[in-house]
Scaffold this motif. Structure first.
Motif, short mmCIF file in Angstrom:
data_model
loop_
_atom_site.label_atom_id
_atom_site.label_comp_id
_atom_site.label_asym_id
_atom_site.label_seq_id
_atom_site.Cartn_x
_atom_site.Cartn_y
_atom_site.Cartn_z
N ILE A 40 -36.47 22.89 -27.07
CA ILE A 40 -35.44 22.83 -27.13
C ILE A 40 -34.68 22.53 -25.55
O ILE A 40 -35.05 22.62 -24.21
CB ILE A 40 -34.78 24.89 -27.34
N ILE A 41 -33.44 21.41 -26.53
CA ILE A 41 -32.41 20.99 -24.96
C ILE A 41 -31.13 22.53 -24.58
O ILE A 41 -31.18 21.43 -26.04
CB ILE A 41 -32.91 19.61 -25.34
N ASP A 42 -31.17 22.66 -23.45
CA ASP A 42 -29.70 23.07 -23.62
C ASP A 42 -28.62 23.00 -22.24
O ASP A 42 -28.65 23.02 -21.48
CB ASP A 42 -30.85 25.20 -23.75
N CYS A 43 -28.01 22.62 -23.07
CA CYS A 43 -27.27 21.42 -22.78
C CYS A 43 -25.58 22.17 -22.29
O CYS A 43 -24.91 22.14 -23.43
CB CYS A 43 -26.43 19.89 -23.37
N GLY A 44 -25.57 22.93 -20.87
CA GLY A 44 -24.29 23.81 -21.20
C GLY A 44 -24.98 24.95 -20.84
O GLY A 44 -24.38 26.19 -22.00
N ALA A 45 -26.18 24.86 -20.42
CA ALA A 45 -26.68 26.51 -20.25
C ALA A 45 -26.20 28.08 -19.99
O ALA A 45 -25.95 29.11 -19.80
CB ALA A 45 -28.23 26.15 -19.42
N ASN A 46 -25.12 27.78 -18.86
CA ASN A 46 -24.59 28.44 -18.55
C ASN A 46 -24.93 29.71 -17.48
O ASN A 46 -25.54 29.23 -17.05
CB ASN A 46 -23.24 29.29 -19.59
N ILE A 47 -25.21 30.95 -17.70
CA ILE A 47 -25.50 31.95 -16.84
C ILE A 47 -27.42 32.28 -18.37
O ILE A 47 -27.90 32.87 -17.13
CB ILE A 47 -25.28 33.16 -16.92
N GLY A 48 -27.44 31.54 -19.48
CA GLY A 48 -28.14 31.63 -19.42
C GLY A 48 -28.31 32.09 -21.03
O GLY A 48 -30.37 32.27 -21.47
N LEU A 49 -27.82 33.09 -20.86
CA LEU A 49 -28.22 33.77 -22.71
C LEU A 49 -28.24 32.96 -23.78
O LEU A 49 -29.23 33.29 -24.47
CB LEU A 49 -26.24 34.54 -22.70
N SER A 50 -28.13 31.48 -23.58
CA SER A 50 -28.20 30.99 -25.13
C SER A 50 -30.24 30.41 -24.67
O SER A 50 -30.48 30.57 -25.41
CB SER A 50 -27.84 29.56 -25.05
N SER A 51 -30.62 30.31 -23.69
CA SER A 51 -32.02 30.02 -23.03
C SER A 51 -32.74 31.36 -23.69
O SER A 51 -34.03 31.16 -24.24
CB SER A 51 -32.00 29.34 -21.85
N ILE A 52 -32.14 32.21 -23.16
CA ILE A 52 -32.80 33.88 -23.33
C ILE A 52 -33.00 33.84 -24.85
O ILE A 52 -34.40 34.02 -25.84
CB ILE A 52 -31.98 34.51 -22.73
N TYR A 53 -32.02 33.43 -25.22
CA TYR A 53 -31.92 34.12 -27.03
C TYR A 53 -32.81 32.51 -27.46
O TYR A 53 -33.82 32.98 -28.85
CB TYR A 53 -30.55 33.82 -27.16
N PHE A 54 -33.74 31.21 -27.05
CA PHE A 54 -34.08 30.87 -27.89
C PHE A 54 -35.33 31.12 -27.16
O PHE A 54 -36.65 31.19 -28.44
CB PHE A 54 -33.55 29.36 -27.01
N LYS A 55 -35.54 31.37 -26.11
CA LYS A 55 -36.82 31.84 -25.76
C LYS A 55 -37.23 33.51 -26.55
O LYS A 55 -38.19 33.91 -26.40
CB LYS A 55 -37.07 32.05 -24.42
N THR A 56 -36.48 33.91 -27.11
CA THR A 56 -36.63 35.17 -27.90
C THR A 56 -37.34 35.66 -29.05
O THR A 56 -37.84 35.96 -29.52
CB THR A 56 -35.59 36.55 -27.62
#
Length: 194
Positions: A40-56
């Motif tokens: 998964i590549i998250d461009c514009g991750a901001n504070i990481g909520l999208s990254s946290i969602y992907f990892k959950t």
């Protein structure tokens, strides 16, 4: 703030609540894959909520998260560390059409963006997304929320998009940009892509 499965450090309550609702309640980034460890590549991750969602939803995913804003990147890093996510690679860089240094409007919010007028004294390192994508055989999910740079970046990495199964784009362009010419003659996208 602490949620059932994770903790989040944040700066702006409104942005946290709005983004949480979009990601965890509406699940705008939900995708299906047969891979047990998707890329998964998250461009514009901001504070990481999208990254946290992907990892959950995919704890074994390999995640690359890009965020050029210094304040947001620091929160992103804290949020990944406090939740103990593995196989997560954080890049304090903007994604762009070349490897360079760019003028950047550093707002510490969802509104931070590349400043193409070159009026900002803040500078950030940028990488060419197309070159970054080239190192992978297959990408399960590419999320792009890069506050106005989408048109140029997508046009530059059209061939790299052929290896992406799921692509989520939040477009921030101006109406006049839709009339700009883009050559698609060198691209053939598979028909089974979302």
């Amino acid at each position: 703030i602490e949620f059932d499965q994770f903790k989040v450090f944040y700066k702006r309550p409104y942005e946290l609540i709005k983004t949480y609702e979009e990601l965890f309640l509406e699940e705008i980034y939900r995708f299906e894959t047969k891979s047990t460890n998707p890329l998964i590549i998250d461009c514009g991750a901001n504070i990481g909520l999208s990254s946290i969602y992907f990892k959950t939803i995919y704890p074994n995913a390999t995640l690359h998260a890009f965020e050029p804003d210094q304040v947001l990147f620091n929160l992103l890093k804290q949020n990944i560390e406090v939740n103990g996510f593995k196989d997560t690679h954080l890049h304090q860089e903007a994604v762009w059409i070349e490897d360079t240094t760019l003028s950047f409007s550093n707002k510490g919010s969802e509104g931070s963006h590349i400043d193409l007028t070159n009026n900002s004294e803040n500078k950030v390192t940028a990488i060419q997304l197309d070159t970054f994508l080239a190192q992978f055989q297959h990408i399960d999910f590419l999320k792009m929320d890069i506050e106005g740079a989408e048109f140029q970046v997508v046009a530059d990495c059209l061939n790299g998009l052929k290896k992406v199964d799921h692509f989520f784009l939040e477009y921030h362009g101006k109406v006049g940009q839709t009339k700009e010419p883009v050559s698609y003659t060198h691209l053939t996208l598979p028909t089974n892509r979302e």
